[in-house]
Scaffold this active site. Structure first.
Site, short mmCIF file in Angstrom:
data_model
loop_
_atom_site.label_atom_id
_atom_site.label_comp_id
_atom_site.label_asym_id
_atom_site.label_seq_id
_atom_site.Cartn_x
_atom_site.Cartn_y
_atom_site.Cartn_z
N GLU A 32 5.73 -3.48 0.86
CA GLU A 32 5.72 -3.09 -0.56
C GLU A 32 4.96 -1.78 -0.68
OE1 GLU A 32 7.32 -4.55 -2.83
OE2 GLU A 32 7.42 -6.71 -2.48
N CYS A 52 1.70 0.00 -8.95
CA CYS A 52 2.82 0.47 -8.13
C CYS A 52 4.05 0.72 -8.99
CB CYS A 52 3.12 -0.53 -7.03
SG CYS A 52 3.30 -2.21 -7.63
N GLY A 56 0.84 -1.20 0.00
CA GLY A 56 0.00 0.00 0.00
C GLY A 56 0.87 1.24 0.00
N SER A 57 0.34 2.32 0.56
CA SER A 57 1.03 3.60 0.46
C SER A 57 2.15 3.72 1.50
CB SER A 57 0.02 4.73 0.66
OG SER A 57 -0.50 4.64 1.96
N ALA A 77 2.58 6.22 3.50
CA ALA A 77 2.06 6.74 4.77
C ALA A 77 1.55 5.59 5.64
CB ALA A 77 0.94 7.75 4.50
N THR A 78 0.78 4.68 5.04
CA THR A 78 0.27 3.55 5.83
C THR A 78 1.42 2.64 6.24
OG1 THR A 78 -1.77 3.68 4.54
CG2 THR A 78 -1.48 1.72 5.89
N GLY A 79 2.40 2.49 5.35
CA GLY A 79 3.57 1.66 5.67
C GLY A 79 4.23 2.11 6.97
P1 NAD Z 1 -3.33 2.43 1.43
O1 NAD Z 1 -2.05 2.48 2.17
O2 NAD Z 1 -4.27 3.55 1.56
O3 NAD Z 1 -4.15 1.11 1.85
C1 NAD Z 1 -3.61 -0.18 1.74
C2 NAD Z 1 -4.27 -1.07 2.76
O4 NAD Z 1 -3.88 -0.67 4.08
C3 NAD Z 1 -5.79 -1.04 2.75
O5 NAD Z 1 -6.28 -2.35 2.95
C4 NAD Z 1 -6.11 -0.15 3.95
O6 NAD Z 1 -7.38 -0.38 4.53
C5 NAD Z 1 -5.02 -0.54 4.91
N1 NAD Z 1 -4.73 0.42 5.96
C6 NAD Z 1 -4.91 1.76 5.95
N2 NAD Z 1 -4.47 2.32 7.12
C7 NAD Z 1 -3.99 1.28 7.87
C8 NAD Z 1 -3.38 1.20 9.15
N3 NAD Z 1 -3.17 2.28 9.91
N4 NAD Z 1 -3.00 -0.01 9.61
C9 NAD Z 1 -3.17 -1.12 8.85
N5 NAD Z 1 -3.75 -1.11 7.63
C10 NAD Z 1 -4.15 0.08 7.14
O7 NAD Z 1 -2.91 2.15 -0.09
P2 NAD Z 1 -3.89 2.06 -1.38
O8 NAD Z 1 -4.38 3.43 -1.69
O9 NAD Z 1 -4.89 0.96 -1.17
O10 NAD Z 1 -2.86 1.57 -2.50
C11 NAD Z 1 -2.17 2.45 -3.32
C12 NAD Z 1 -0.71 2.52 -2.91
O11 NAD Z 1 -0.15 1.21 -2.85
C13 NAD Z 1 0.15 3.27 -3.93
O12 NAD Z 1 1.07 4.09 -3.26
C14 NAD Z 1 0.85 2.14 -4.67
O13 NAD Z 1 2.04 2.55 -5.31
C15 NAD Z 1 1.09 1.18 -3.58
N6 NAD Z 1 1.30 -0.19 -4.10
C16 NAD Z 1 2.54 -0.76 -3.95
C17 NAD Z 1 2.78 -2.03 -4.47
C18 NAD Z 1 4.12 -2.71 -4.35
O14 NAD Z 1 4.22 -3.90 -4.64
N7 NAD Z 1 5.16 -2.02 -3.92
C19 NAD Z 1 1.75 -2.71 -5.15
C20 NAD Z 1 0.51 -2.08 -5.28
C21 NAD Z 1 0.31 -0.83 -4.74
#
Ligand code: NAD
Length: 469
Positions: free
Chosen positions: A243, A277, A221-222, A224-226
């Site tokens: 990731e 991504c 995911g993003s 910020a969440t990471g």
């Molecule tokens: P996001 O971080 O908003 O959400 C991802 C997941 O995390 C969702 O299931 C969400 O509900 C959960 N989440 C949110 N806050 C959380 C918290 N505090 N604790 C635990 N879980 C939480 O990301 P998104 O908008 O769904 O995805 C888009 C992002 O993901 C982009 O930045 C994209 O580049 C990245 N991405 C990376 C890869 C990779 O392999 N590196 C692959 C796909 C997407």
């Protein structure tokens, strides 16, 4: 309207509450997704914890055969799941869309099934023999995004269960339905509790990743969440595969035959409407090649049909959600107000989160569309004069997921490629992932890798057996 359900301990759970999911192409309701509460997170983790003990005792061969059965179920249901995915996520059935995502799910299940991690002798002399065994970690919390919801869930689930872990998966709140259906179907091959789901937003993701019985976190995911996930892991000391987002640069080397590479450049940037991504998010071209790149990409873009992905002739669908739609629109309008050369292509349906394919020239490093991850169908094309400047530009951001070089002489690029700060540097292709090839980010794009043998190792811990002779 149907209410989709979580799978917990082998059963379809009655939801505590539910919310409606809409098709991003036309706003029509697709039914209801369940919304988990904290008790359901506890139940799912508890079920996974109990199941793990017996699952880990199964032989490697049994787990391989079950994983192959899962691949067969995915293949048999790929038509149904692809249609659900198109309606929910927006990506077209055709081209590199939902059917392609289902094929990837099958491939990323078959390959880990075929891999093994036998014990290795790491040292031996007359007095001792040391062997390293790979043992499961326990319960894996898998948290997935909305862009490739099924494929990324499979990347997280399959290596984990293949190696004897059990899983609690939380799909994105934007795209839960197809994932819940996929899990319901593949669970038929699995003992109860090996694969469980919970649903909801970041609060539920946070409950899951903080849970004391979690032994590994797989997060995509993003950035910020990471950062929240890393903090969560302080409570359970779970190792993480992280990731995160990218802002991948592609550099076209001077004098490259642009016509030859244009189609791959286009899809490198616009795969899944740019919501990928590892997509080209910044394209650097030498000033002498700039017009050729603009005109070749424009020619391809103008042939694309934008619309509801259920139409077989459509290759470009809507953005998945309003937040993303607004974000990309804002970045393009920022570029327009800075007098960039904004060129839009395609007839955009009135309803739904559709945006035109957008090429943005006369733009420079430091502008928002270049420096921020757009995650949408708007590509900044930046001119460079000296090749060294292009490398400096490519490396100047904190993101480091992928990068690519485009050239007529690929065999001469290894030294250049190693100068790019990214987890993968592709040559004459972009985002060309493979289930045998480790994939992961450098810098703020995360740490750890998925896929191949290294991906399997990442869902195990080592246990050394040291024998005195
Ligand atoms: P996001 O971080 O908003 O959400 C991802 C997941 O995390 C969702 O299931 C969400 O509900 C959960 N989440 C949110 N806050 C959380 C918290 N505090 N604790 C635990 N879980 C939480 O990301 P998104 O908008 O769904 O995805 C888009 C992002 O993901 C982009 O930045 C994209 O580049 C990245 N991405 C990376 C890869 C990779 O392999 N590196 C692959 C796909 C997407």
């Amino acid at each position: 309207m149907q209410t989709y359900r979580n799978t917990v301990d082998g059963n379809l759970a009655e939801p505590a509450s539910r919310y409606e999911i809409f098709n991003p192409a036309n706003g029509q309701s697709l039914g209801y997704a369940p919304e988990s509460d904290e008790q359901e997170v506890d139940r799912a983790v508890h079920a996974a914890l109990l199941a793990q003990k017996t699952w880990a005792k199964r032989s490697d061969g049994e787990r391989r055969d079950i994983t192959l059965k899962i691949a067969q179920i995915l293949e048999d249901n790929s038509g149904y799941l692809a249609e659900l995915l198109t309606r929910e996520q927006g990506k077209p059935l055709s081209g590199p869309g939902s059917r392609f995502e289902m094929q990837a799910c099958v491939g990323w299940t078959q390959i880990p099934a075929s891999l093994e991690l036998p014990p290795e002798t790491v040292y031996e002399d007359d007095e001792r023999k040391d062997t390293l065994h790979r043992v499961p970690l326990g319960v894996v919390a898998a948290v997935a995004p909305w862009n490739w919801p099924l494929m990324i869930a499979i990347w997280q689930i399959i290596p984990a269960i293949r190696m004897g872990n059990t899983v609690v998966l939380k799909p994105s709140e934007y795209t839960p339905i197809a994932t819940l259906e996929m899990v319901r179907l593949i669970s038929e091959a699995l003992p109860p509790g090996v694969l469980n789901t919970v649903t909801g937003d970041g609060n539920i993701g946070s409950k899951l990743t903080h849970h004391p019985d979690i032994s590994k976190i797989m997060f995509t995911g993003s950035e910020a969440t990471g950062r929240h996930i890393v903090k969560a892991s302080a409570s359970n000391l779970a190792p993480i595969t992280l990731e995160l987002g990218g802002n991948d640069a592609a550099i076209v080397l001077p004098g490259t035959d642009i016509k030859r590479i244009a189609n791959d450049l286009f899809w490198g940037a616009f795969l899944n409407m740019g919501q990928t991504c590892a997509c080209i998010k910044r394209l650097y071209v030498q000033e002498d090649d700039y017009e050729a790149v603009m005109s070749e990409l424009s020619a391809i873009a103008s042939q694309m049909k934008i619309g509801d992905g259920m139409d077989e002739s459509v290759l470009i669908g809507p953005l998945q959600n309003k937040m993303q739609f607004e974000k990309v629109r804002n970045l393009v309008s920022d570029a327009r107000s800075a007098d960039c050369d904004v060129r839009e292509f395609g007839e955009v349906p009135e309803q739904g989160y559709f945006l035109p394919i957008t090429l943005v020239g006369n733009i420079m490093d430091g502008q928002r569309l270049v420096d921020e991850e757009q995650f949408g169908p708007a590509l900044p094309i930046i001119r460079y004069r000296e090749l060294d400047d292009a490398f400096e530009s490519a490396n100047r951001l904190d993101a480091g997921l992928g990068a690519s070089l485009w050239t007529d002489r690929p065999e001469e690029t290894i030294e250049l490629a190693t100068r790019l700060e990214a987890g993968t540097v592709w040559v004459n292709q972009h985002g060309a992932i493979h289930p045998m090839v480790p994939f992961g980010g450098n810098k703020a794009s995360g740490y750890g890798v998925e896929f191949g043998i290294d991906g399997l190792k990442a869902v195990t811990q080592s246990r050394v057996i040291s024998i005195k002779k």
